[in-house]
Scaffold this motif. Structure first.
Motif, PDB file in Angstrom:
ATOM      1  N   ASP A 225      -9.377   7.726  21.102  1.00 41.79           N
ATOM      2  CA  ASP A 225      -9.284   6.274  21.236  1.00 41.79           C
ATOM      3  C   ASP A 225      -8.785   5.908  22.635  1.00 41.79           C
ATOM      4  O   ASP A 225      -7.600   6.017  22.934  1.00 41.79           O
ATOM      5  CB  ASP A 225      -8.330   5.717  20.175  1.00 41.79           C
ATOM      6  CG  ASP A 225      -8.225   4.192  20.244  1.00 41.79           C
ATOM      7  OD1 ASP A 225      -9.145   3.571  20.801  1.00 41.79           O
ATOM      8  OD2 ASP A 225      -7.218   3.658  19.746  1.00 41.79           O
ATOM      9  N   TYR A 226      -9.700   5.505  23.494  1.00 36.62           N
ATOM     10  CA  TYR A 226      -9.347   5.053  24.843  1.00 36.62           C
ATOM     11  C   TYR A 226     -10.555   4.334  25.441  1.00 36.62           C
ATOM     12  O   TYR A 226     -11.678   4.499  24.982  1.00 36.62           O
ATOM     13  CB  TYR A 226      -8.944   6.229  25.740  1.00 36.62           C
ATOM     14  CG  TYR A 226     -10.111   7.082  26.202  1.00 36.62           C
ATOM     15  CD1 TYR A 226     -10.698   6.902  27.450  1.00 36.62           C
ATOM     16  CD2 TYR A 226     -10.637   8.072  25.376  1.00 36.62           C
ATOM     17  CE1 TYR A 226     -11.771   7.675  27.868  1.00 36.62           C
ATOM     18  CE2 TYR A 226     -11.715   8.845  25.780  1.00 36.62           C
ATOM     19  CZ  TYR A 226     -12.277   8.638  27.030  1.00 36.62           C
ATOM     20  OH  TYR A 226     -13.350   9.395  27.433  1.00 36.62           O
ATOM     21  N   HIS A 227     -10.299   3.562  26.484  1.00 35.28           N
ATOM     22  CA  HIS A 227     -11.377   2.910  27.227  1.00 35.28           C
ATOM     23  C   HIS A 227     -11.600   3.684  28.512  1.00 35.28           C
ATOM     24  O   HIS A 227     -10.647   4.223  29.091  1.00 35.28           O
ATOM     25  CB  HIS A 227     -11.013   1.455  27.533  1.00 35.28           C
ATOM     26  CG  HIS A 227     -12.156   0.656  28.095  1.00 35.28           C
ATOM     27  ND1 HIS A 227     -12.481   0.656  29.444  1.00 35.28           N
ATOM     28  CD2 HIS A 227     -13.064  -0.154  27.487  1.00 35.28           C
ATOM     29  CE1 HIS A 227     -13.536  -0.134  29.637  1.00 35.28           C
ATOM     30  NE2 HIS A 227     -13.908  -0.632  28.472  1.00 35.28           N
ATOM     31  N   ASP A 230      -9.213   2.847  31.222  1.00 27.20           N
ATOM     32  CA  ASP A 230      -7.786   2.917  30.932  1.00 27.20           C
ATOM     33  C   ASP A 230      -7.217   4.257  31.403  1.00 27.20           C
ATOM     34  O   ASP A 230      -7.073   5.218  30.630  1.00 27.20           O
ATOM     35  CB  ASP A 230      -7.556   2.736  29.428  1.00 27.20           C
ATOM     36  CG  ASP A 230      -6.078   2.622  29.058  1.00 27.20           C
ATOM     37  OD1 ASP A 230      -5.223   2.843  29.948  1.00 27.20           O
ATOM     38  OD2 ASP A 230      -5.778   2.316  27.890  1.00 27.20           O
ATOM     39  N   ARG A 233      -3.862   5.803  29.760  1.00 24.52           N
ATOM     40  CA  ARG A 233      -4.131   6.394  28.446  1.00 24.52           C
ATOM     41  C   ARG A 233      -4.835   7.739  28.599  1.00 24.52           C
ATOM     42  O   ARG A 233      -4.535   8.703  27.874  1.00 24.52           O
ATOM     43  CB  ARG A 233      -4.989   5.426  27.622  1.00 24.52           C
ATOM     44  CG  ARG A 233      -5.502   5.989  26.301  1.00 24.52           C
ATOM     45  CD  ARG A 233      -4.396   6.356  25.351  1.00 24.52           C
ATOM     46  NE  ARG A 233      -4.937   6.759  24.042  1.00 24.52           N
ATOM     47  CZ  ARG A 233      -4.278   7.464  23.164  1.00 24.52           C
ATOM     48  NH1 ARG A 233      -3.033   7.860  23.423  1.00 24.52           N
ATOM     49  NH2 ARG A 233      -4.828   7.798  22.005  1.00 24.52           N
ATOM     50  N   GLN A 234      -5.755   7.849  29.525  1.00 21.89           N
ATOM     51  CA  GLN A 234      -6.470   9.103  29.747  1.00 21.89           C
ATOM     52  C   GLN A 234      -5.508  10.204  30.183  1.00 21.89           C
ATOM     53  O   GLN A 234      -5.603  11.352  29.719  1.00 21.89           O
ATOM     54  CB  GLN A 234      -7.556   8.886  30.810  1.00 21.89           C
ATOM     55  CG  GLN A 234      -8.665   7.942  30.376  1.00 21.89           C
ATOM     56  CD  GLN A 234      -9.520   7.498  31.537  1.00 21.89           C
ATOM     57  OE1 GLN A 234      -9.490   8.085  32.613  1.00 21.89           O
ATOM     58  NE2 GLN A 234     -10.295   6.449  31.330  1.00 21.89           N
ATOM     59  N   LEU A 237      -3.554  11.449  27.196  1.00 19.95           N
ATOM     60  CA  LEU A 237      -4.345  12.342  26.350  1.00 19.95           C
ATOM     61  C   LEU A 237      -4.457  13.737  26.963  1.00 19.95           C
ATOM     62  O   LEU A 237      -4.391  14.750  26.255  1.00 19.95           O
ATOM     63  CB  LEU A 237      -5.744  11.751  26.139  1.00 19.95           C
ATOM     64  CG  LEU A 237      -5.820  10.473  25.304  1.00 19.95           C
ATOM     65  CD1 LEU A 237      -7.219   9.861  25.390  1.00 19.95           C
ATOM     66  CD2 LEU A 237      -5.454  10.758  23.847  1.00 19.95           C
TER      67      LEU A 237
END
Length: 421
Positions: A225-227, A230, A233-234, A237
């Motif tokens: 779940d990420y854009h 983004d 967030r990457q 992860l």
């Protein structure tokens, strides 16, 4: 005849070069304000792309900017001793091969086209009408005979013409990240790699880079779940996926908050029934990405650009004949690249401890064998080597005259002739 290409990375400039050679008037629009120099990662040019580059007169520059990777030290999680690999034997499995930084390759292809092609940086397409009118974020609308999306896995042109990318994406269960970091170890032509179950991390450098790259591949049973814009967030992860792997990997991850360049994406394949609709077509990752980092997508993009330009020249600009011919010429290459990518991902990111052991032992065997037997073994066991060594590509002699499109006589005198803005 006026053709608009979206994207100035690899496929876009190569396509622009060959279209210009065949007499077409070409404009390339690129969202970035300048030619992208974002760190990037190493990509492989196999013999079909090497031959095309030679015909473009840039082979010497490509070879000059090669990373020169010749050695690999492989550490397997749980094993005490590393395996040392002679990469020259690995690369010799293909008849002609160079590893080069993607940004360097993009710059080389841009330089050979910049005097004959109109490049528009800092803009993007917002709408494409069936009659060829194109609207932009910043520039005034313009009319083109054809539009080509060469704008990568997350293609804007594909979204505008074919719909949301989720309709065509096939997630193959893995992710890929790369970051730029100081070459504190002084690596020159050497790859350090750590392999574990479901994850692989490596670092490499070359003298001409001035810095190094750390790369990360890891498996995931489901899409995360990420854009794709983004970045925080990457990075989160990536840290979670490689937590506790090795002190080397921990040090590379420590650079995430300081790196000047970072890339992260799923390893995704694109499967489309057709790459063309009306006056628009797609080339490279925009149409048939086999998977970043595992599928030879750069070579496929160069070949696709060459074939698309050639078929348009052969059809004298008639896209209704050229686009289907382009699809026929590329279909087997794309199918083979997709299969090779799945095989490469399974090898590079082992699914079990036995798979990691097999990767290390295979590398050890190849390095131990004399050059000729190791070359033969790799050709027999590596799908990508068999694929690229067997590719056949038509020759398209440059056209003596330019195909005349309906807008050719009314072209804006400020842009006619295709000079760089």
């Amino acid at each position: 005849m006026r053709i608009l290409i979206s994207g100035a990375s690899v496929a876009g400039p190569v396509l622009a070069y060959w279209l210009t050679r065949h007499g077409f008037c070409v404009t390339v629009v690129e969202r970035a304000p300048t030619l992208r120099k974002t760190g990037g990662h190493a990509v492989d040019l196999f013999w079909p792309a090497m031959n095309i580059s030679e015909q473009m007169g840039v082979l010497a520059r490509v070879q000059e900017r090669a990373t020169g990777a010749s050695r690999m030290t492989l550490y397997r999680e749980g094993a005490r001793r590393p395996v040392h690999v002679d990469l020259s034997k690995v690369f010799s499995a293909t008849d002609r091969h160079v590893e080069i930084m993607r940004d360097d390759l993009s710059e080389i292809y841009y330089d050979v086209t910049r005097d004959d092609v109109e490049y528009v940086f800092g803009d993007s397409i917002t709408a494409i009408s069936p009659d060829g009118e194109v609207r932009f974020e910043n520039a005034a609308p313009r009319r083109f005979d054809l539009v080509v999306g060469a704008d990568g896995l997350h293609s804007n042109v594909r979204r505008l013409v074919f719909g949301d990318e989720s309709r065509f994406n096939t997630f193959i269960g893995a992710y890929f990240g790369v970051l730029t970091l100081p070459n504190a170890s002084g690596l020159d032509g050497e790859l350090l790699i750590h392999v574990g179950v479901g994850r692989t991390a490596g670092m490499y450098g070359a003298r001409h880079l001035g810095d190094a790259r750390a790369l990360f591949l890891f498996r995931s049973e489901h899409e995360l779940d990420y854009h794709h814009h983004d970045v925080p967030r990457q990075k989160e992860l990536l840290r979670a996926a490689f937590d506790g792997m090795h002190s080397d990997v921990d040090r590379w991850l420590d650079e995430l908050d300081r790196t000047p360049a970072f890339y992260f994406d799923s390893i995704t394949q694109l499967h489309m029934d057709t790459w063309s609709r009306g006056r628009t077509t797609l080339v490279g990752d925009a149409g048939y990405c086999p998977g970043p980092a595992v599928g030879g997508s750069t070579t496929l993009a160069v070949v696709g650009a060459y074939l698309l330009a050639g078929e348009l020249a052969r059809a004298r600009g008639d896209h209704q004949r050229a686009f289907p011919a382009y699809q026929r010429a590329m279909t087997e290459h794309v199918r083979g690249s997709h299969a090779a990518a799945l095989s490469a991902a399974k090898t590079l990111i082992p699914t079990s401890r036995l798979g990691g052991w097999g990767l290390a032992q295979g590398a050890r065997l190849i390095s131990a064998l004399p050059a000729k037997p190791s070359r033969t073994l790799l050709r027999l066991t590596t799908k990508s080597a068999r694929l690229y060594n067997s590719m056949t590509i038509d020759d398209y002699p440059p056209s003596p005259t330019a195909p005349a499109g309906p807008e050719a006589d009314s072209a804006d005198p400020a842009t006619a002739g295709g000079r760089t803005l």
